[in-house]
Write an enzyme that holds these catalytic residues in place. Sequence first.
Site, mmCIF file in Angstrom:
data_model
loop_
_atom_site.group_PDB
_atom_site.id
_atom_site.type_symbol
_atom_site.label_atom_id
_atom_site.label_comp_id
_atom_site.label_asym_id
_atom_site.label_seq_id
_atom_site.Cartn_x
_atom_site.Cartn_y
_atom_site.Cartn_z
ATOM 1 N N SER A 84 0.795 -1.234 0.000
ATOM 2 C CA SER A 84 0.000 0.000 0.000
ATOM 3 C C SER A 84 0.827 1.283 0.000
ATOM 4 O O SER A 84 0.268 2.365 -0.199
ATOM 5 C CB SER A 84 -0.942 0.024 1.202
ATOM 6 O OG SER A 84 -2.074 -0.740 0.923
ATOM 7 N N LYS A 95 0.369 3.407 -2.943
ATOM 8 C CA LYS A 95 -0.761 4.331 -3.092
ATOM 9 C C LYS A 95 -0.277 5.780 -3.056
ATOM 10 O O LYS A 95 -0.940 6.675 -3.576
ATOM 11 C CB LYS A 95 -1.797 4.083 -1.989
ATOM 12 C CG LYS A 95 -2.469 2.697 -2.126
ATOM 13 C CD LYS A 95 -3.306 2.346 -0.898
ATOM 14 C CE LYS A 95 -3.944 0.963 -1.034
ATOM 15 N NZ LYS A 95 -4.587 0.499 0.207
ATOM 16 N N TYR A 138 -3.758 -2.996 -10.294
ATOM 17 C CA TYR A 138 -3.624 -2.690 -8.863
ATOM 18 C C TYR A 138 -2.680 -3.687 -8.174
ATOM 19 O O TYR A 138 -1.808 -3.294 -7.386
ATOM 20 C CB TYR A 138 -5.012 -2.701 -8.202
ATOM 21 C CG TYR A 138 -4.964 -2.573 -6.701
ATOM 22 C CD1 TYR A 138 -4.708 -1.340 -6.098
ATOM 23 C CD2 TYR A 138 -5.162 -3.675 -5.863
ATOM 24 C CE1 TYR A 138 -4.653 -1.217 -4.714
ATOM 25 C CE2 TYR A 138 -5.111 -3.563 -4.489
ATOM 26 C CZ TYR A 138 -4.857 -2.331 -3.918
ATOM 27 O OH TYR A 138 -4.781 -2.210 -2.557
ATOM 28 N N TYR A 172 -4.670 3.633 8.363
ATOM 29 C CA TYR A 172 -5.968 2.951 8.450
ATOM 30 C C TYR A 172 -6.663 3.179 9.783
ATOM 31 O O TYR A 172 -6.624 4.277 10.319
ATOM 32 C CB TYR A 172 -5.803 1.456 8.155
ATOM 33 C CG TYR A 172 -5.089 1.242 6.854
ATOM 34 C CD1 TYR A 172 -5.641 1.719 5.673
ATOM 35 C CD2 TYR A 172 -3.852 0.629 6.799
ATOM 36 C CE1 TYR A 172 -4.987 1.551 4.476
ATOM 37 C CE2 TYR A 172 -3.198 0.458 5.605
ATOM 38 C CZ TYR A 172 -3.770 0.926 4.451
ATOM 39 O OH TYR A 172 -3.116 0.767 3.276
ATOM 40 N N VAL A 206 1.203 -3.668 3.803
ATOM 41 C CA VAL A 206 1.199 -4.977 4.476
ATOM 42 C C VAL A 206 2.471 -5.796 4.235
ATOM 43 O O VAL A 206 2.634 -6.868 4.810
ATOM 44 C CB VAL A 206 -0.046 -5.845 4.149
ATOM 45 C CG1 VAL A 206 -1.308 -5.252 4.739
ATOM 46 C CG2 VAL A 206 -0.181 -6.080 2.660
#
Length: 305
Positions: free
Chosen positions: A63, A66, A189, A241, A259
Amino acid sequence: MDMPDILLEIEREVRPHFGRGKVASYIPGLKRVPPDKFGMVVRMVDGGEYGVGQFTEPFSIQSISKLPMLMLAMSMMGEEIWRFVGKEPSGSAFNSLVQLEYEKGVPRNPFVNAGALVVLDAVMANTQGKASQVMLDYLRVLSQNFAIDYDRKVAASELRTGHRNAAIANLLRAHGRIRQAPDTLLEAYCLQCSLEMSCLDLARALLPLANSGVSPLLEEAVLTDRQTRRINALMMTCGMYDSVGSFAFRVGLPAKSGVGGGIVAVVPRHCCLVVWSPELDRSGNSLVGTAALELFARMTKLSIL
Ligand code: GLN
């Protein structure tokens, strides 16, 4: 204490935390990573660069990808991107579906999976579908490491098992929020998330976030000062998060986790910090990495709070 000693002290003090978290196993390609890895880099805007542990070893950035995809979207589309995605923390897991359905397919922010899919869809629309290559080239130049690459095995293993992300992509499509077909978007993705970089590569590449958008390595602006402040604000409120509050409480820095066990944190006008250790806490953030950043903030007082 000077920076090399601080890093050695952090490496020593985090040791008791090993064994308390769990390596991500829901992506089959990630389970094989040895749990006891630890690397950390501090890259100052004025050129100083310090590392400890396995800081040159590539890992799956997941992530953290992103962030560069959002940087690309913002530089390609400017304010237009906020028509597709929100700017509020979600308070739920990164791959949650419930909120997305309630809110008619508008993702809360660019860092939950739904938001990242919408951002990727926008970059794909702006690059004739070549977003993966564009992001790779962008990060190769920014990190000045032309050997970094995607791990296609990890990407394929996530694509095979990522049913929840498939549900999110389909829900986005059902609400008319993406232009790509869900399968095409998911494939891109998973590839985006499979990029392998080291702590050092990431610290160099994302240093513009600590320097008003200017890369000190390239002596070139990749974002405006305003865009940079916005990304840092989103990292502060949405980057970790559903434990973003406790992370702010403990560390007090804008940060983005993945992760794969990596965390990138920014001290505006000072430095970019990257830590990697694969065991995760319950929110999917590196447990040892968070402890290392907490120690760093405490020892250096380099925290924005
Ligand atoms: N590829 C991962 C997923 O979509 C990324 C999640 C993360 O790093 N938090 O589940």
